[in-house]
Write a protein that holds these residues in place. Structure first.
Motif, PDB file in Angstrom:
ATOM      1  N   ASN A 104       0.846  -1.188   0.000  1.00 51.09           N
ATOM      2  CA  ASN A 104       0.000   0.000   0.000  1.00 51.09           C
ATOM      3  C   ASN A 104       0.887   1.246   0.000  1.00 51.09           C
ATOM      4  OD1 ASN A 104      -1.573   2.247   0.869  1.00 51.09           O
ATOM      5  ND2 ASN A 104      -3.077   0.843   1.732  1.00 51.09           N
ATOM      6  N   PRO A 105       0.712   2.133  -0.973  1.00 49.65           N
ATOM      7  CA  PRO A 105       1.566   3.333  -1.030  1.00 49.65           C
ATOM      8  C   PRO A 105       1.537   4.172   0.244  1.00 49.65           C
ATOM      9  CG  PRO A 105       0.381   3.069  -3.088  1.00 49.65           C
ATOM     10  CD  PRO A 105      -0.180   2.040  -2.136  1.00 49.65           C
ATOM     11  N   VAL A 106       0.421   4.196   0.921  1.00 48.52           N
ATOM     12  CA  VAL A 106       0.355   4.946   2.181  1.00 48.52           C
ATOM     13  C   VAL A 106       1.321   4.344   3.186  1.00 48.52           C
ATOM     14  CG1 VAL A 106      -1.103   5.604   4.114  1.00 48.52           C
ATOM     15  CG2 VAL A 106      -2.016   5.684   1.780  1.00 48.52           C
ATOM     16  N   ALA A 107       1.420   3.020   3.190  1.00 49.64           N
ATOM     17  CA  ALA A 107       2.302   2.338   4.144  1.00 49.64           C
ATOM     18  C   ALA A 107       3.770   2.521   3.781  1.00 49.64           C
ATOM     19  CB  ALA A 107       1.951   0.855   4.197  1.00 49.64           C
ATOM     20  N   TYR A 108       4.115   2.285   2.531  1.00 48.67           N
ATOM     21  CA  TYR A 108       5.542   2.304   2.213  1.00 48.67           C
ATOM     22  C   TYR A 108       6.119   3.697   2.047  1.00 48.67           C
ATOM     23  CZ  TYR A 108       4.317   2.291  -2.887  1.00 48.67           C
ATOM     24  OH  TYR A 108       3.830   2.558  -4.149  1.00 48.67           O
ATOM     25  N   SER A 109       5.279   4.693   2.004  1.00 47.09           N
ATOM     26  CA  SER A 109       5.786   6.059   1.928  1.00 47.09           C
ATOM     27  C   SER A 109       5.889   6.719   3.308  1.00 47.09           C
ATOM     28  CB  SER A 109       4.899   6.906   1.022  1.00 47.09           C
ATOM     29  OG  SER A 109       3.589   7.015   1.563  1.00 47.09           O
ATOM     30  N   ARG A 110       5.537   6.001   4.336  1.00 46.42           N
ATOM     31  CA  ARG A 110       5.529   6.541   5.690  1.00 46.42           C
ATOM     32  C   ARG A 110       6.850   6.276   6.389  1.00 46.42           C
ATOM     33  NH1 ARG A 110       0.228   5.078   8.684  1.00 46.42           N
ATOM     34  NH2 ARG A 110      -0.535   6.554   7.126  1.00 46.42           N
ATOM     35  N   GLU A 111       7.552   7.300   6.795  1.00 44.36           N
ATOM     36  CA  GLU A 111       8.883   7.143   7.385  1.00 44.36           C
ATOM     37  C   GLU A 111       8.895   6.250   8.615  1.00 44.36           C
ATOM     38  OE1 GLU A 111      10.023  11.784   6.657  1.00 44.36           O
ATOM     39  OE2 GLU A 111      11.327  10.627   7.983  1.00 44.36           O
ATOM     40  N   ARG A 112       7.883   6.355   9.426  1.00 46.32           N
ATOM     41  CA  ARG A 112       7.905   5.644  10.707  1.00 46.32           C
ATOM     42  C   ARG A 112       7.811   4.135  10.542  1.00 46.32           C
ATOM     43  NH1 ARG A 112       1.958   7.478  13.053  1.00 46.32           N
ATOM     44  NH2 ARG A 112       0.670   6.097  11.769  1.00 46.32           N
ATOM     45  N   ASN A 113       7.510   3.667   9.340  1.00 49.61           N
ATOM     46  CA  ASN A 113       7.439   2.221   9.100  1.00 49.61           C
ATOM     47  C   ASN A 113       8.815   1.606   8.839  1.00 49.61           C
ATOM     48  OD1 ASN A 113       4.681   2.090   9.469  1.00 49.61           O
ATOM     49  ND2 ASN A 113       4.213   2.387   7.307  1.00 49.61           N
ATOM     50  N   TYR A 114       9.851   2.412   8.841  1.00 51.82           N
ATOM     51  CA  TYR A 114      11.196   1.918   8.540  1.00 51.82           C
ATOM     52  C   TYR A 114      12.051   1.852   9.794  1.00 51.82           C
ATOM     53  CZ  TYR A 114       9.743   2.291   3.778  1.00 51.82           C
ATOM     54  OH  TYR A 114       9.063   2.100   2.604  1.00 51.82           O
ATOM     55  N   ASP A 115      12.772   0.751   9.933  1.00 57.59           N
ATOM     56  CA  ASP A 115      13.566   0.493  11.130  1.00 57.59           C
ATOM     57  C   ASP A 115      14.990   1.008  11.023  1.00 57.59           C
ATOM     58  OD1 ASP A 115      12.095  -2.686  10.703  1.00 57.59           O
ATOM     59  OD2 ASP A 115      11.387  -1.149  12.090  1.00 57.59           O
ATOM     60  N   SER A 116      15.525   0.977   9.817  1.00 62.16           N
ATOM     61  CA  SER A 116      16.929   1.307   9.643  1.00 62.16           C
ATOM     62  C   SER A 116      17.080   2.339   8.532  1.00 62.16           C
ATOM     63  CB  SER A 116      17.729   0.056   9.272  1.00 62.16           C
ATOM     64  OG  SER A 116      17.614  -0.931  10.271  1.00 62.16           O
ATOM     65  N   TRP A 117      18.034   3.251   8.750  1.00 53.63           N
ATOM     66  CA  TRP A 117      18.277   4.323   7.789  1.00 53.63           C
ATOM     67  C   TRP A 117      19.772   4.445   7.511  1.00 53.63           C
ATOM     68  CZ3 TRP A 117      14.441   7.476   5.635  1.00 53.63           C
ATOM     69  CH2 TRP A 117      13.148   7.280   6.141  1.00 53.63           C
ATOM     70  N   GLY A 118      20.091   4.705   6.259  1.00 53.39           N
ATOM     71  CA  GLY A 118      21.463   5.015   5.913  1.00 53.39           C
ATOM     72  C   GLY A 118      21.775   6.453   6.297  1.00 53.39           C
ATOM     73  N   GLN A 119      23.029   6.840   6.135  1.00 53.05           N
ATOM     74  CA  GLN A 119      23.478   8.154   6.585  1.00 53.05           C
ATOM     75  C   GLN A 119      23.165   9.269   5.591  1.00 53.05           C
ATOM     76  OE1 GLN A 119      25.228   6.167   4.877  1.00 53.05           O
ATOM     77  NE2 GLN A 119      26.737   7.272   3.663  1.00 53.05           N
ATOM     78  N   GLY A 120      22.768   8.928   4.391  1.00 46.33           N
ATOM     79  CA  GLY A 120      22.440   9.944   3.401  1.00 46.33           C
ATOM     80  C   GLY A 120      23.595  10.252   2.473  1.00 46.33           C
TER      81      GLY A 120
END
Length: 127
Positions: A104-120
């Protein structure tokens, strides 16, 4: 899983660039992956998403048709191919990994659903 993004740089309008993100850990294939970006003075926004197997992708309207997300689960890598770059694509780009994210695009576009992030990684497109 820990993520590290690279591949950013300074390019001109109309150029192409490929971002890469490498993940550590043996459970990479269990994660859905996305790219987000944050332009100066703006909130971070969703760019592109790919499911665990790579069978399904999704894009923000602003990049649809120009950007392509892909992954290689044998190498623990996710990529973002960016074509026909515009000055408004200038931002810091982040890769993100999450488990249990639906298509669902609403789900996968939501930042809080992600556990790990790269440094950018910084992408700058000059006009």
């Amino acid at each position: 899983v820990q993520l590290q993004a690279c591949g950013g740089g300074l390019v001109q309008t109309g150029d192409s660039l490929r971002l890469s993100c490498v993940a550590s850990g043996r459970t990479f294939a269990a994660y859905a992956l996305s790219w987000f970006r944050q332009a100066p003075g703006k909130a971070r926004e969703f760019v592109a998403h790919i499911t665990r197997t790579g069978a399904t992708t999704g894009y923000a309207d602003s990049v649809k048709g120009r950007f392509t997300i892909s992954r290689d689960n044998t190498k623990n890598m996710v990529y973002l191919r960016m074509n026909t770059l515009k000055p408004e694509d200038t931002a810091v780009y982040y890769c993100a990994a999450g488990r249990g994210i639906t298509t669902n695009p609403v789900a996968y576009s939501r930042e809080r659903n992600y556990d790990s992030w790269g440094q950018g990684t910084q992408v700058t497109v000059s006009s």
